[in-house]
Write a protein that holds these residues in place. Structure first.
Motif, PDB file in Angstrom:
ATOM      1  N   TYR A   1      55.123-151.256 -47.329  1.00 12.08           N
ATOM      2  CA  TYR A   1      54.636-152.428 -47.746  1.00 12.08           C
ATOM      3  C   TYR A   1      53.866-153.495 -47.029  1.00 12.08           C
ATOM      4  O   TYR A   1      54.056-153.380 -45.771  1.00 12.08           O
ATOM      5  N   LYS A   2      53.361-154.103 -47.601  1.00 13.04           N
ATOM      6  CA  LYS A   2      52.389-155.227 -46.734  1.00 13.04           C
ATOM      7  C   LYS A   2      53.066-155.805 -45.397  1.00 13.04           C
ATOM      8  O   LYS A   2      52.491-155.804 -44.478  1.00 13.04           O
ATOM      9  N   GLU A   3      54.339-156.274 -45.643  1.00 14.31           N
ATOM     10  CA  GLU A   3      55.045-157.025 -44.559  1.00 14.31           C
ATOM     11  C   GLU A   3      55.456-156.080 -43.221  1.00 14.31           C
ATOM     12  O   GLU A   3      55.735-156.869 -42.387  1.00 14.31           O
ATOM     13  N   MET A   4      55.066-154.855 -43.479  1.00 14.34           N
ATOM     14  CA  MET A   4      55.503-154.023 -42.393  1.00 14.34           C
ATOM     15  C   MET A   4      54.482-154.235 -41.463  1.00 14.34           C
ATOM     16  O   MET A   4      54.229-153.652 -40.041  1.00 14.34           O
ATOM     17  N   ASN A   5      52.950-154.656 -41.698  1.00 16.52           N
ATOM     18  CA  ASN A   5      51.930-154.721 -40.773  1.00 16.52           C
ATOM     19  C   ASN A   5      51.482-153.419 -40.241  1.00 16.52           C
ATOM     20  O   ASN A   5      51.406-153.366 -38.946  1.00 16.52           O
ATOM     21  N   ALA A   6      51.850-152.384 -41.031  1.00 15.12           N
ATOM     22  CA  ALA A   6      51.625-151.028 -40.460  1.00 15.12           C
ATOM     23  C   ALA A   6      50.006-150.731 -40.283  1.00 15.12           C
ATOM     24  O   ALA A   6      49.417-150.926 -41.170  1.00 15.12           O
ATOM     25  N   VAL A   7      49.707-149.828 -39.201  1.00 15.42           N
ATOM     26  CA  VAL A   7      48.377-149.349 -39.166  1.00 15.42           C
ATOM     27  C   VAL A   7      48.630-147.896 -39.007  1.00 15.42           C
ATOM     28  O   VAL A   7      49.401-147.410 -38.271  1.00 15.42           O
ATOM     29  N   TRP A   8      47.917-147.201 -39.862  1.00 14.99           N
ATOM     30  CA  TRP A   8      47.779-145.867 -40.405  1.00 14.99           C
ATOM     31  C   TRP A   8      46.909-145.093 -39.360  1.00 14.99           C
ATOM     32  O   TRP A   8      45.976-145.269 -39.049  1.00 14.99           O
ATOM     33  N   PHE A   9      47.514-143.804 -38.657  1.00 14.44           N
ATOM     34  CA  PHE A   9      46.804-143.027 -37.806  1.00 14.44           C
ATOM     35  C   PHE A   9      46.875-141.405 -38.330  1.00 14.44           C
ATOM     36  O   PHE A   9      47.859-141.026 -38.762  1.00 14.44           O
ATOM     37  N   HIS A  10      45.455-140.794 -38.276  1.00 11.05           N
ATOM     38  CA  HIS A  10      45.576-139.499 -38.831  1.00 11.05           C
ATOM     39  C   HIS A  10      44.475-138.620 -37.794  1.00 11.05           C
ATOM     40  O   HIS A  10      43.302-139.358 -37.570  1.00 11.05           O
ATOM     41  N   VAL A  11      44.409-137.208 -37.809  1.00  8.18           N
ATOM     42  CA  VAL A  11      43.505-136.566 -37.075  1.00  8.18           C
ATOM     43  C   VAL A  11      42.383-136.463 -38.042  1.00  8.18           C
ATOM     44  O   VAL A  11      42.413-136.208 -39.251  1.00  8.18           O
ATOM     45  N   ASN A  12      41.093-136.923 -37.944  1.00  7.80           N
ATOM     46  CA  ASN A  12      40.104-136.926 -38.738  1.00  7.80           C
ATOM     47  C   ASN A  12      39.507-135.480 -39.096  1.00  7.80           C
ATOM     48  O   ASN A  12      39.272-134.996 -38.044  1.00  7.80           O
ATOM     49  N   ASN A  13      39.502-135.411 -40.464  1.00  7.01           N
ATOM     50  CA  ASN A  13      38.767-134.119 -40.713  1.00  7.01           C
ATOM     51  C   ASN A  13      39.776-132.677 -40.755  1.00  7.01           C
ATOM     52  O   ASN A  13      39.267-131.595 -40.863  1.00  7.01           O
ATOM     53  N   TYR A  14      41.033-133.063 -40.136  1.00  6.35           N
ATOM     54  CA  TYR A  14      41.769-131.959 -39.887  1.00  6.35           C
ATOM     55  C   TYR A  14      43.379-132.467 -40.578  1.00  6.35           C
ATOM     56  O   TYR A  14      43.381-133.609 -40.926  1.00  6.35           O
ATOM     57  N   SER A  15      43.971-131.257 -41.293  1.00  5.42           N
ATOM     58  CA  SER A  15      45.496-131.714 -41.273  1.00  5.42           C
ATOM     59  C   SER A  15      46.197-132.104 -40.538  1.00  5.42           C
ATOM     60  O   SER A  15      46.204-131.483 -39.202  1.00  5.42           O
ATOM     61  N   SER A  16      47.163-133.245 -40.581  1.00  5.37           N
ATOM     62  CA  SER A  16      48.047-133.527 -39.514  1.00  5.37           C
ATOM     63  C   SER A  16      48.916-134.755 -39.910  1.00  5.37           C
ATOM     64  O   SER A  16      49.081-134.977 -41.218  1.00  5.37           O
ATOM     65  N   SER A  17      50.090-134.953 -39.268  1.00  8.43           N
ATOM     66  CA  SER A  17      50.991-135.795 -39.393  1.00  8.43           C
ATOM     67  C   SER A  17      50.215-137.248 -39.943  1.00  8.43           C
ATOM     68  O   SER A  17      49.272-137.524 -39.394  1.00  8.43           O
ATOM     69  N   HIS A  18      50.909-138.144 -40.586  1.00  8.75           N
ATOM     70  CA  HIS A  18      50.760-139.438 -40.682  1.00  8.75           C
ATOM     71  C   HIS A  18      51.591-140.173 -39.790  1.00  8.75           C
ATOM     72  O   HIS A  18      52.690-140.242 -39.847  1.00  8.75           O
ATOM     73  N   VAL A  19      50.791-141.046 -38.849  1.00 13.71           N
ATOM     74  CA  VAL A  19      51.852-141.822 -38.061  1.00 13.71           C
ATOM     75  C   VAL A  19      51.323-143.384 -38.260  1.00 13.71           C
ATOM     76  O   VAL A  19      50.075-143.601 -38.386  1.00 13.71           O
ATOM     77  N   TYR A  20      52.322-144.204 -38.315  1.00 24.31           N
ATOM     78  CA  TYR A  20      52.154-145.667 -38.493  1.00 24.31           C
ATOM     79  C   TYR A  20      52.611-146.456 -37.289  1.00 24.31           C
ATOM     80  O   TYR A  20      53.602-145.997 -36.853  1.00 24.31           O
ATOM     81  N   MET A  21      51.890-147.179 -36.950  1.00 22.03           N
ATOM     82  CA  MET A  21      52.038-148.320 -36.000  1.00 22.03           C
ATOM     83  C   MET A  21      52.502-149.542 -36.561  1.00 22.03           C
ATOM     84  O   MET A  21      51.862-150.247 -37.232  1.00 22.03           O
TER      85      MET A  21
END
Length: 246
Positions: free
Chosen positions: A32-52
């Motif tokens: 949700y919005k209040e988590m102030n989360a930023v999403w990371f992913h390897v571009n063009n490949y399958s990978s984990s979803h990592v949130y900061m």
């Protein structure tokens, strides 16, 4: 769901990663919005979803380096790369990042698949070779949030043979309030977090119950080995076969 602590120069940032594509979907659904989360992913490949998870409110055009150091970003990228079957084999990958509020998920998408409300708010970083020093440091902070283990038959067997860590866990669980236990599922826990609108709820939960969660990990390893062998070795003077402690 895995939770890591990335600490550099006295500043700590919470990193959250789904263990599979179904947890990735669950996080997209219940973050949700209040988590102030930023999403990371390897571009063009399958990978984990990592949130900061940032502690300050952010907008879609957030500049990460205004909030955290490059070291924190590198930690998130290493988790993405190392948890990508194809990306982990490459010397260099591109990592795409965007605020959680820019993610879009529709019913016709496959599990783990997302798109974006606007490509204007995408950022790209380069992640070089796998850094085992970084990954080892993060692994030492890893906490797994999922269903509690009190219903496990193997756990009950550990209690019956008076395994000290199992008994300690039972004492802690019985003294906790229902809302403080991750039960009956990770989904329910995330729903409670979302309902609270508290952006730091996950990080606060981990910090408060860190010792219990570490104990849970030890017990999960014991239960895994017990489940594989179906037996246990000598505990309290009783021969339970070839069971090994973690």
């Amino acid at each position: 769901m895995y939770v890591y602590n990335s600490t550099h120069d006295g500043q700590s940032v919470c990193l959250v990663m789904g263990k599979d594509k179904y947890e990735n979907d669950l996080m997209v659904k219940l973050f949700y919005k209040e988590m102030n989360a930023v999403w990371f992913h390897v571009n063009n490949y399958s990978s984990s979803h990592v949130y900061m998870l940032l502690k300050s409110p952010i907008k879609s055009d957030v500049k990460l380096l205004d909030f955290v150091s490059q070291h924190h970003i590198n930690d998130a990228m290493q988790l993405c790369k190392s948890n990508s079957v194809a990306g982990n084999k490459l010397q260099m990958v591109e990592i795409v990042s965007t605020p959680f509020i820019n993610l879009r998920k529709s019913g016709d998408m496959d599990p783990g698949q997302v798109s974006f409300k606007s490509t204007r708010f995408l950022s790209y970083f380069t992640c070089y070779a796998r850094d085992n020093t970084v990954l080892s440091r993060l692994e030492k902070t890893k906490i797994i949030l999922e269903k509690d283990i009190v219903d496990s038959e193997d756990f009950k067997r550990l209690v019956e043979v008076e395994d000290m860590e199992a008994l300690e866990y039972m004492n802690i669980i019985t003294s906790m309030k229902t809302d403080d236990v991750i039960a009956p599922s990770l989904e329910e826990f995330l729903r409670r977090c979302k309902k609270s609108k508290d952006g730091q709820r996950i990080e606060t939960y981990v910090n408060i119950y860190l010792e219990r969660l570490k104990l849970v990990e030890k017990l999960r390893k014991k239960i895994k080995k017990l489940g594989k062998s179906g037996k246990a070795k000598v505990i309290g003077g009783i021969d339970y076969g070839d069971f090994e402690y973690a």
